[in-house]
Motif scaffolding. Structure first.
Motif, PDB file in Angstrom:
ATOM      1  N   LEU A  43       0.678  -1.144   0.180  1.00 45.55           N
ATOM      2  CA  LEU A  43      -0.018   0.001  -0.107  1.00 45.55           C
ATOM      3  C   LEU A  43       0.813   1.428  -0.017  1.00 45.55           C
ATOM      4  CD1 LEU A  43      -2.966  -0.881   2.585  1.00 45.55           C
ATOM      5  CD2 LEU A  43      -3.017  -0.864   0.070  1.00 45.55           C
ATOM      6  N   ILE A  44       2.052   1.237   1.068  1.00 49.89           N
ATOM      7  CA  ILE A  44       2.657   2.550   0.780  1.00 49.89           C
ATOM      8  C   ILE A  44       3.410   2.715  -0.522  1.00 49.89           C
ATOM      9  CG2 ILE A  44       4.765   3.273   2.030  1.00 49.89           C
ATOM     10  CD1 ILE A  44       4.000   1.848   4.618  1.00 49.89           C
ATOM     11  N   ASN A  45       4.049   1.526  -0.982  1.00 49.29           N
ATOM     12  CA  ASN A  45       4.539   1.660  -2.304  1.00 49.29           C
ATOM     13  C   ASN A  45       3.833   2.490  -3.313  1.00 49.29           C
ATOM     14  OD1 ASN A  45       5.804   0.178  -5.117  1.00 49.29           O
ATOM     15  ND2 ASN A  45       7.321   0.806  -3.744  1.00 49.29           N
ATOM     16  N   ARG A  55       3.131  14.510  -9.004  1.00 55.55           N
ATOM     17  CA  ARG A  55       4.208  15.769  -8.922  1.00 55.55           C
ATOM     18  C   ARG A  55       5.110  15.729 -10.164  1.00 55.55           C
ATOM     19  NH1 ARG A  55       6.011  16.602  -2.474  1.00 55.55           N
ATOM     20  NH2 ARG A  55       3.974  16.689  -1.845  1.00 55.55           N
ATOM     21  N   ASN A  56       4.751  15.152 -11.224  1.00 53.23           N
ATOM     22  CA  ASN A  56       5.427  14.961 -12.370  1.00 53.23           C
ATOM     23  C   ASN A  56       6.987  14.755 -12.136  1.00 53.23           C
ATOM     24  OD1 ASN A  56       2.955  15.529 -13.836  1.00 53.23           O
ATOM     25  ND2 ASN A  56       3.317  17.772 -13.350  1.00 53.23           N
ATOM     26  N   LEU A  57       7.270  13.748 -11.554  1.00 46.61           N
ATOM     27  CA  LEU A  57       8.779  13.475 -11.456  1.00 46.61           C
ATOM     28  C   LEU A  57       9.089  12.643 -12.702  1.00 46.61           C
ATOM     29  CD1 LEU A  57       9.133  12.565  -7.687  1.00 46.61           C
ATOM     30  CD2 LEU A  57       9.939  14.828  -8.809  1.00 46.61           C
ATOM     31  N   ASP A  58      10.420  12.641 -12.976  1.00 45.62           N
ATOM     32  CA  ASP A  58      10.761  11.578 -13.837  1.00 45.62           C
ATOM     33  C   ASP A  58      10.392  10.296 -13.760  1.00 45.62           C
ATOM     34  OD1 ASP A  58      13.109  11.590 -16.545  1.00 45.62           O
ATOM     35  OD2 ASP A  58      13.287   9.976 -15.142  1.00 45.62           O
ATOM     36  N   PRO A  59       9.756   9.544 -14.844  1.00 46.48           N
ATOM     37  CA  PRO A  59       9.321   8.131 -14.626  1.00 46.48           C
ATOM     38  C   PRO A  59      10.418   7.258 -14.027  1.00 46.48           C
ATOM     39  CG  PRO A  59       8.716   8.947 -16.792  1.00 46.48           C
ATOM     40  CD  PRO A  59       9.613  10.267 -16.209  1.00 46.48           C
ATOM     41  N   THR A  60      11.825   7.637 -14.708  1.00 45.12           N
ATOM     42  CA  THR A  60      12.859   6.566 -14.040  1.00 45.12           C
ATOM     43  C   THR A  60      13.138   6.998 -12.779  1.00 45.12           C
ATOM     44  OG1 THR A  60      13.948   6.715 -16.383  1.00 45.12           O
ATOM     45  CG2 THR A  60      15.396   6.061 -14.761  1.00 45.12           C
ATOM     46  N   LEU A  61      13.329   8.186 -12.341  1.00 46.77           N
ATOM     47  CA  LEU A  61      13.464   8.360 -11.161  1.00 46.77           C
ATOM     48  C   LEU A  61      12.555   7.858 -10.261  1.00 46.77           C
ATOM     49  CD1 LEU A  61      15.241   9.972  -8.874  1.00 46.77           C
ATOM     50  CD2 LEU A  61      13.865  12.156  -9.352  1.00 46.77           C
ATOM     51  N   THR A  62      11.041   7.909 -10.446  1.00 49.29           N
ATOM     52  CA  THR A  62      10.000   7.636  -9.794  1.00 49.29           C
ATOM     53  C   THR A  62      10.016   5.912  -9.572  1.00 49.29           C
ATOM     54  OG1 THR A  62       8.350   9.198 -10.569  1.00 49.29           O
ATOM     55  CG2 THR A  62       7.445   7.329  -9.852  1.00 49.29           C
ATOM     56  N   LYS A  63      10.475   5.329 -10.631  1.00 46.73           N
ATOM     57  CA  LYS A  63      10.468   3.808 -10.553  1.00 46.73           C
ATOM     58  C   LYS A  63      11.650   3.371  -9.562  1.00 46.73           C
ATOM     59  CE  LYS A  63      11.071  -0.318 -13.156  1.00 46.73           C
ATOM     60  NZ  LYS A  63      12.240  -1.044 -12.358  1.00 46.73           N
ATOM     61  N   PHE A  64      12.665   4.331  -9.675  1.00 44.30           N
ATOM     62  CA  PHE A  64      13.862   4.121  -8.830  1.00 44.30           C
ATOM     63  C   PHE A  64      13.805   4.080  -7.487  1.00 44.30           C
ATOM     64  CE2 PHE A  64      17.925   5.429  -6.911  1.00 44.30           C
ATOM     65  CZ  PHE A  64      18.570   4.289  -6.859  1.00 44.30           C
ATOM     66  N   ALA A  66      10.862   4.183  -5.917  1.00 43.57           N
ATOM     67  CA  ALA A  66      10.033   3.373  -5.147  1.00 43.57           C
ATOM     68  C   ALA A  66      10.429   2.077  -5.027  1.00 43.57           C
ATOM     69  CB  ALA A  66       8.592   3.288  -6.123  1.00 43.57           C
ATOM     70  N   ASP A  67      11.459   1.504  -5.939  1.00 40.05           N
ATOM     71  CA  ASP A  67      12.007   0.191  -5.667  1.00 40.05           C
ATOM     72  C   ASP A  67      13.012   0.365  -4.404  1.00 40.05           C
ATOM     73  OD1 ASP A  67      10.775  -0.673  -7.768  1.00 40.05           O
ATOM     74  OD2 ASP A  67      12.337  -0.544  -9.143  1.00 40.05           O
ATOM     75  N   LEU A  69      12.700   2.273  -1.926  1.00 38.49           N
ATOM     76  CA  LEU A  69      11.892   2.223  -0.642  1.00 38.49           C
ATOM     77  C   LEU A  69      11.441   0.894  -0.380  1.00 38.49           C
ATOM     78  CD1 LEU A  69      10.368   4.003   1.746  1.00 38.49           C
ATOM     79  CD2 LEU A  69       8.529   4.387  -0.113  1.00 38.49           C
ATOM     80  N   LEU A  70      10.927   0.298  -1.599  1.00 38.73           N
ATOM     81  CA  LEU A  70      10.198  -1.192  -1.428  1.00 38.73           C
ATOM     82  C   LEU A  70      11.123  -2.050  -0.713  1.00 38.73           C
ATOM     83  CD1 LEU A  70       8.043  -3.014  -1.951  1.00 38.73           C
ATOM     84  CD2 LEU A  70       8.840  -3.447  -4.161  1.00 38.73           C
ATOM     85  N   TRP A  71      12.386  -2.080  -1.213  1.00 34.55           N
ATOM     86  CA  TRP A  71      13.483  -3.077  -0.685  1.00 34.55           C
ATOM     87  C   TRP A  71      13.838  -2.710   0.689  1.00 34.55           C
ATOM     88  CZ3 TRP A  71      14.032  -7.911  -1.895  1.00 34.55           C
ATOM     89  CH2 TRP A  71      13.765  -8.083  -3.438  1.00 34.55           C
ATOM     90  N   ALA A  72      13.952  -1.342   1.215  1.00 31.84           N
ATOM     91  CA  ALA A  72      14.355  -0.911   2.223  1.00 31.84           C
ATOM     92  C   ALA A  72      13.289  -1.243   3.449  1.00 31.84           C
ATOM     93  CB  ALA A  72      14.651   0.657   2.476  1.00 31.84           C
ATOM     94  N   LEU A  73      12.145  -1.212   3.181  1.00 30.36           N
ATOM     95  CA  LEU A  73      10.964  -1.521   4.130  1.00 30.36           C
ATOM     96  C   LEU A  73      11.007  -3.173   4.131  1.00 30.36           C
ATOM     97  CD1 LEU A  73       8.017   0.952   2.916  1.00 30.36           C
ATOM     98  CD2 LEU A  73       9.398   0.778   5.042  1.00 30.36           C
ATOM     99  N   ARG A  74      11.140  -3.925   3.085  1.00 31.59           N
ATOM    100  CA  ARG A  74      11.148  -5.261   3.291  1.00 31.59           C
ATOM    101  C   ARG A  74      12.227  -5.809   4.043  1.00 31.59           C
ATOM    102  NH1 ARG A  74      10.366  -7.097  -3.206  1.00 31.59           N
ATOM    103  NH2 ARG A  74       7.844  -6.899  -3.254  1.00 31.59           N
ATOM    104  N   ILE A  75      13.499  -5.125   3.991  1.00 30.50           N
ATOM    105  CA  ILE A  75      14.695  -5.484   4.981  1.00 30.50           C
ATOM    106  C   ILE A  75      14.432  -5.410   6.436  1.00 30.50           C
ATOM    107  CG2 ILE A  75      16.991  -5.143   5.416  1.00 30.50           C
ATOM    108  CD1 ILE A  75      17.654  -4.580   2.565  1.00 30.50           C
ATOM    109  N   LEU A  76      13.756  -3.947   6.576  1.00 32.75           N
ATOM    110  CA  LEU A  76      13.283  -3.547   8.064  1.00 32.75           C
ATOM    111  C   LEU A  76      12.135  -4.569   8.398  1.00 32.75           C
ATOM    112  CD1 LEU A  76      13.534  -1.575  10.409  1.00 32.75           C
ATOM    113  CD2 LEU A  76      11.825  -0.341   9.027  1.00 32.75           C
ATOM    114  N   LEU A  77      11.391  -4.988   7.610  1.00 32.71           N
ATOM    115  CA  LEU A  77      10.263  -6.065   8.233  1.00 32.71           C
ATOM    116  C   LEU A  77      10.858  -7.635   8.563  1.00 32.71           C
ATOM    117  CD1 LEU A  77       7.422  -6.703   8.494  1.00 32.71           C
ATOM    118  CD2 LEU A  77       7.248  -7.112   6.148  1.00 32.71           C
TER     119      LEU A  77
END
Length: 271
Positions: A43-45, A55-64, A66-67, A69-77
């Motif tokens: 949900l957070i991702n 906010r019209n961020l660059d698509p490459t930057l958005t994906k990067f 988000a990925d 953040l996803l792995w950081a939260l997974r490691i913390l979990l």
């Protein structure tokens, strides 16, 4: 050989059941944390991606981002999960650190490309769709990945350039400016009427509707070489028309000079 009696089996089973009963709250709570955490991370991702897209961020930057953040939260979990099970996390963190150091040393080139990708995404020396010249390649950027940049050449070849080399080298971006200036050289013989040749070259530029009037095109004597008088011919054009303006200028200037009886020397150059 000692035989296991039924009383001993019963004792072992009783001990196992007692341990399971004592440990089950930790086990249940740990798996509840795991399943709820995985759902919350998704949900957070999704929420973060939507915010960055709005906010019209660059698509490459958005994906990067988000990925990451996803792995950081997974490691913390995962660390929280094993901690809830009663496993000592300090040794686990130390093992992760050692593994990270070993991987970092073995993947120095990849990490350099990763850092280069970050620099390209953040500082944006070019974007998808731009035509650039870098590392000996002139091509249009199709995709900016984390480790490499994918480009398509004019002959429809796909080129992957490592981001480390790309971010540390010279980049010429042909698409960043709205207008471009061509720098052409026409050489005529010394027997020619220089004033007439200059007027003809300028008239060719002014008669081309794709040549911009502001900035104004330029024609002037550039050099007196051993065998010719060299004229600099510099038309301005919108970047979309640049290629056709260069081609038209070369063709029309040659035709106009021939029609006027002015001999063009075989030293026409393009930059």
């Amino acid at each position: 050989m000692n035989e296991v009696t039924s009383d001993q089996v019963g004792t072992y089973i009783a001990r196992f059941i007692n341990i399971l009963v004592d440990y089950s709250p930790k086990l249940i709570s740990a798996f509840l944390i795991l399943f709820i955490g995985l759902y919350a991370i998704r949900l957070i991702n999704r929420l973060i991606r939507r915010i960055m897209v709005k906010r019209n961020l660059d698509p490459t930057l958005t994906k990067f981002l988000a990925d990451i953040l996803l792995w950081a939260l997974r490691i913390l979990l995962f660390v929280t999960f094993i901690s809830k099970l009663g496993i000592e996390t300090s040794s686990f963190v130390a093992i992760l650190g050692a593994m990270g150091l070993a991987v970092g040393l073995s993947l120095q080139g990849s990490l350099s490309n990763f850092a280069g990708g970050m620099l390209i995404i953040v500082f944006k020396p070019f974007k998808v769709g731009d035509t650039i010249e870098a590392q000996g390649v002139i091509a249009t950027v199709e995709e900016i990945q984390i480790f490499v940049t994918k480009m398509i050449t004019g002959t429809n070849q796909t080129v992957f350039v490592p981001n480390g080399a790309l971010s540390n080298g010279t980049i010429i971006n042909y698409s960043m400016q709205a207008e471009r200036k061509a720098d052409l050289t026409f050489s005529v013989s010394y027997d020619s009427d220089i004033k007439k040749a200059k007027d003809i070259l300028l008239e060719v530029l002014l008669s081309n509707p794709k040549v911009l009037k502001n900035p104004a095109p330029e024609v002037f004597v550039k050099n007196l070489s051993a065998s010719s008088v060299d004229f600099a011919v510099r038309p301005w054009a919108a970047k979309a028309d640049f290629g056709s303006v260069v081609s038209d200028t070369l063709e029309n200037c040659k035709v106009a000079l021939d029609a006027a009886g002015i001999s063009v020397q075989p030293f026409t150059l393009q930059k």
